[in-house]
Design an enzyme around this catalytic site. Structure first.
Site, short mmCIF file in Angstrom:
data_model
loop_
_atom_site.label_atom_id
_atom_site.label_comp_id
_atom_site.label_asym_id
_atom_site.label_seq_id
_atom_site.Cartn_x
_atom_site.Cartn_y
_atom_site.Cartn_z
CB SER A 1 19.11 -136.54 13.61
OG SER A 1 17.80 -136.26 14.00
CB SER B 1 8.92 -156.90 11.18
OG SER B 1 8.51 -156.48 9.93
CE LYS C 1 13.66 -136.60 16.55
NZ LYS C 1 14.70 -136.75 17.55
CG HIS D 1 -0.73 -144.06 16.66
ND1 HIS D 1 -1.28 -143.31 15.64
CD2 HIS D 1 0.21 -143.28 17.21
CE1 HIS D 1 -0.71 -142.12 15.62
NE2 HIS D 1 0.20 -142.07 16.55
CG HIS E 1 -1.31 -147.31 -2.74
ND1 HIS E 1 -0.17 -146.97 -3.43
CD2 HIS E 1 -1.54 -146.27 -1.89
CE1 HIS E 1 0.27 -145.80 -3.01
NE2 HIS E 1 -0.55 -145.35 -2.07
CG ASP F 1 27.81 -158.89 9.23
OD1 ASP F 1 26.61 -158.55 9.29
OD2 ASP F 1 28.31 -159.42 8.22
CD GLU G 1 3.83 -150.56 10.76
OE1 GLU G 1 4.34 -151.29 11.64
OE2 GLU G 1 4.28 -150.45 9.60
CD1 TRP H 1 -4.36 -148.75 5.30
CD2 TRP H 1 -3.01 -150.02 6.56
NE1 TRP H 1 -4.00 -148.03 6.41
CE2 TRP H 1 -3.17 -148.78 7.20
CE3 TRP H 1 -2.19 -150.97 7.17
CZ2 TRP H 1 -2.55 -148.46 8.41
CZ3 TRP H 1 -1.58 -150.66 8.38
CH2 TRP H 1 -1.76 -149.41 8.98
CB THR I 1 6.78 -134.01 17.11
OG1 THR I 1 6.25 -135.27 17.56
CG2 THR I 1 7.04 -134.08 15.63
CE1 TYR J 1 4.60 -140.56 16.14
CE2 TYR J 1 2.93 -142.12 16.84
CZ TYR J 1 3.31 -140.83 16.59
OH TYR J 1 2.44 -139.80 16.76
NE ARG K 1 -9.02 -143.30 4.02
CZ ARG K 1 -8.22 -143.82 4.96
NH1 ARG K 1 -8.47 -143.58 6.25
NH2 ARG K 1 -7.18 -144.55 4.64
CG HIS L 1 -5.30 -140.67 17.50
ND1 HIS L 1 -4.08 -140.25 17.95
CD2 HIS L 1 -5.02 -141.41 16.41
CE1 HIS L 1 -3.12 -140.71 17.17
NE2 HIS L 1 -3.69 -141.42 16.23
CG HIS L 2 -5.96 -144.30 14.28
ND1 HIS L 2 -5.43 -143.88 13.08
CD2 HIS L 2 -4.92 -144.33 15.15
CE1 HIS L 2 -4.13 -143.68 13.21
NE2 HIS L 2 -3.80 -143.93 14.46
#
Lengths: 63, 538
Positions: B269, B171, B332, B254, B79, B108, B256, B144, B329, B258, B451, B303-304
């Site tokens: 925006s 990517s 924004k 991390h 998932h 293009d 990723e 994951w 943030t 963002y 979890r 921080h993870h």
């Protein structure tokens, strides 16, 4: 003069031909774009390959 | 309603190849490849969603109901992988493919053939990864994040690693294409600080992708060599350290996060100024905030991992650096609110989703701040509080922005208006049930429910049941979206105007609806007053 980007280098422009110039002159903007794309892609590919090599060099050194 | 009368139908597919194979498999057209990305992302969204429904069904009440624990772990792993790499990221790439050339006035993408290749790698990568579920040893089940030593126990590791390499290559090629397009193919007069915020958000995201995807490739390759080639990068028995994997993975992971949210900021925006009928408030501040967030994303990875036992100085550095992200943030969020302030607002479906994004993403941001606090994180680590946090950020954040973008640009893509009534039915169902689904998970986490478990203490039963009911209804609500899109593309009688939305500004609204197969063969002339953010130099 505003010309098509796609056809700038391959389609004769009647106004250019009428002036006696045999080869169509690509407009500066399109030419700059193509040159810029080539330069950007070369730099980015070098950076990516550098990152990959660094990652795998690190793997080899730490092994 | 902010859209006006219709116009004559344009020749929407002029110049498109006639045969199905030529058009969709061999395409080098940014619009067709964008459509392919979006269809792929929608398909993956429903596959990943079906895994989520099974997870919530299993967790409906305590005890083992439907699936065995190992299969449950495979479901949570798949998932996550599918939603991140198969749904959210390709959806943003699809939107970028469709809209970036239109927004900067380019005919293009800079590298159309590579664009085709970077899309067509993806279906093979995901078929490879999904096929592991049917292999004798089963699919990946270590989450994951694929932390060793758990992930090394999986028989399908090599397949998953190869699939991740393919996704990474796709990517990176996409990112190179986007950067080359934005930096070199802009129409004359489209200065960098005149570009729409969505284009800026993708430019910065593309640099993030190039910087971190090779890191992920390195991390998973080390897993592969540990399992099959006798190395001990992460094996303490051979002098390695499993925590090293976490450092390398989250140095990718991390940014990723963002990568999955910056394009969403760009979308919001675009939408908010259109329906507030005002230029975006603080355009330059919005762009610099994006750049700040991208920079900070590289210095917060640990921080993870507060609970692994980092030195106190590292804990403090990563805590303060993480809390610093709240500043750009906040810029924004306040600028979106300031854009709406005093605006002549209407609330069509894209605007409703954009407003829901601003409110609900902010809730996810606040729970992120709570998680950034080292002492508090020791309590929250690996609980459902974390699950609630990142689903608020990625579902009501990234996914809501993608849905908002689909409603916003669908008339431009298809030349037809979607059904506004059913769009709003979709919105209200989504916004209600997504909160029923994820908000109780905060309480479960605070109460200590871990979890990634298929069974739990009866003390957690009520909130889990509420969450599962929310999950089923949120999942069902997305079928309304599918219906609205199919109806709009194939059956809607209501033609879209070129500008579609009364307050819409920007180059993409100057081309006919549907956008012709080839646009801007002649570079457009830029008028500052026609840009979404007005004349920033005035």
């Amino acid at each position: 003069m505003t010309r098509s980007w796609r056809t700038a280098t391959c389609t004769p422009d009647p106004s250019v031909e009428a002036s006696g110039v045999t080869q169509p002159i690509p407009d500066k903007h399109a030419a700059d774009s193509r040159r810029g794309v080539r330069r950007t892609v070369k730099i980015l590919i070098a950076v990516v390959i550098g990152f990959y090599l660094l990652a795998f060099l690190q793997i080899l050194l730490m092994k | 309603m902010s859209y006006a009368a219709t116009h004559d139908q344009h020749d929407d597919h002029h110049g498109a190849p006639k045969s199905f194979f030529q058009r969709w498999c061999m395409s080098t057209n940014h619009k067709d490849i964008g459509t392919l990305y979006l269809i792929f992302a929608l398909t993956m969204f429903f596959i990943g969603g079906s895994f989520a429904m099974t997870i919530r069904a299993e967790l409906f009440k305590p005890g083992l109901q439907l699936v065995q624990p190992y299969f449950f772990n495979e479901l949570t792993t798949m998932h996550g992988l599918i939603m991140i790499f198969g749904a959210i990221m390709p959806a943003f790439v699809g939107l970028g493919n469709w809209m970036i050339p239109l927004m900067v006035g380019a005919p293009d993408m800079a590298l159309p053939r590579m664009n085709n290749l970077s899309f067509w790698i993806l279906p093979f990568a995901f078929i490879l990864m999904l096929s592991t579920l049917f292999l004798p040893g089963g699919g990946p089940a270590g989450g994951w994040t694929m932390y060793p030593p758990l992930s090394l126990q999986s028989d399908s590791l090599a397949y998953v690693v190869f699939a991740i390499h393919l996704m990474g290559i796709s990517s990176i090629m996409g990112a190179i294409n986007i950067i080359a397009t934005i930096l070199n193919m802009r129409a004359p007069g489209m200065d960098l600080l005149k570009m729409p915020v969505f284009v800026w958000s993708w430019l910065i995201t593309a640099f993030l992708l190039i910087a971190v995807m090779p890191v992920l490739a390195g991390a998973v390759t080390m897993l592969l060599t540990d399992k099959y080639f006798g190395t001990s990068f992460f094996n303490p028995g051979g002098g390695g350290d499993p925590v090293l994997y976490q450092h390398v993975f989250w140095f990718f992971g991390h940014p990723e996060v963002y990568i999955m949210i910056l394009p969403a900021f760009g979308i919001v925006s675009e939408i908010v100024p259109t329906f507030a009928r005002k230029p975006i408030f603080g355009y330059k501040a919005m762009v610099f905030a994006l750049a700040c967030i991208a920079f900070l994303s590289f210095i917060v990875w640990a921080h993870h991992m507060f609970a692994v036992g980092l030195p106190l100085g590292a804990d403090l550095f990563f805590m303060y650096a993480t809390m610093l992200i709240a500043v750009p943030t906040g810029v924004k969020v306040f600028n979106w609110v300031a854009t709406m302030w005093g605006g002549s607002m209407t609330f069509e479906t894209p605007m409703l989703f954009a407003i829901a994004f601003i409110i609900l993403f902010t809730i996810g941001g606040f729970s992120g701040l709570m998680l950034a606090l080292v002492p508090a994180d020791f309590q929250y680590q690996d609980t459902y509080f974390v699950v609630a946090h990142f689903h608020y950020v990625l579902v009501t954040g990234a996914l809501f922005a993608i849905i908002a973008a689909a409603y916003y640009w669908l008339p431009k893509w298809s030349g037809r208006m979607y059904n506004e009534f059913w769009g709003k039915v979709h919105f209200w169902n989504s916004v209600v049930w997504v909160n029923v689904l994820f908000f109780p998970q905060h309480f479960l986490g605070l109460a200590g429910m871990p979890r990634r478990i298929p069974d739990y203490n009866v003390a957690f039963a009520n909130f889990n049941m509420i969450s599962s009911i929310g999950g089923f209804l949120f999942g069902a609500s997305q079928l309304i979206f599918l219906g609205v899109v199919i109806h709009c593309v194939f059956f809607s009688k209501k033609k879209a105007t070129d500008r579609v939305w009364e307050g819409a500004k920007g180059l993409e609204w100057t081309v006919p609806s549907p956008a012709p197969h080839h646009t801007f063969s002649v570079p457009p002339v830029i008028h500052d007053e026609e840009l979404a953010h007005g004349n920033v130099h005035a």
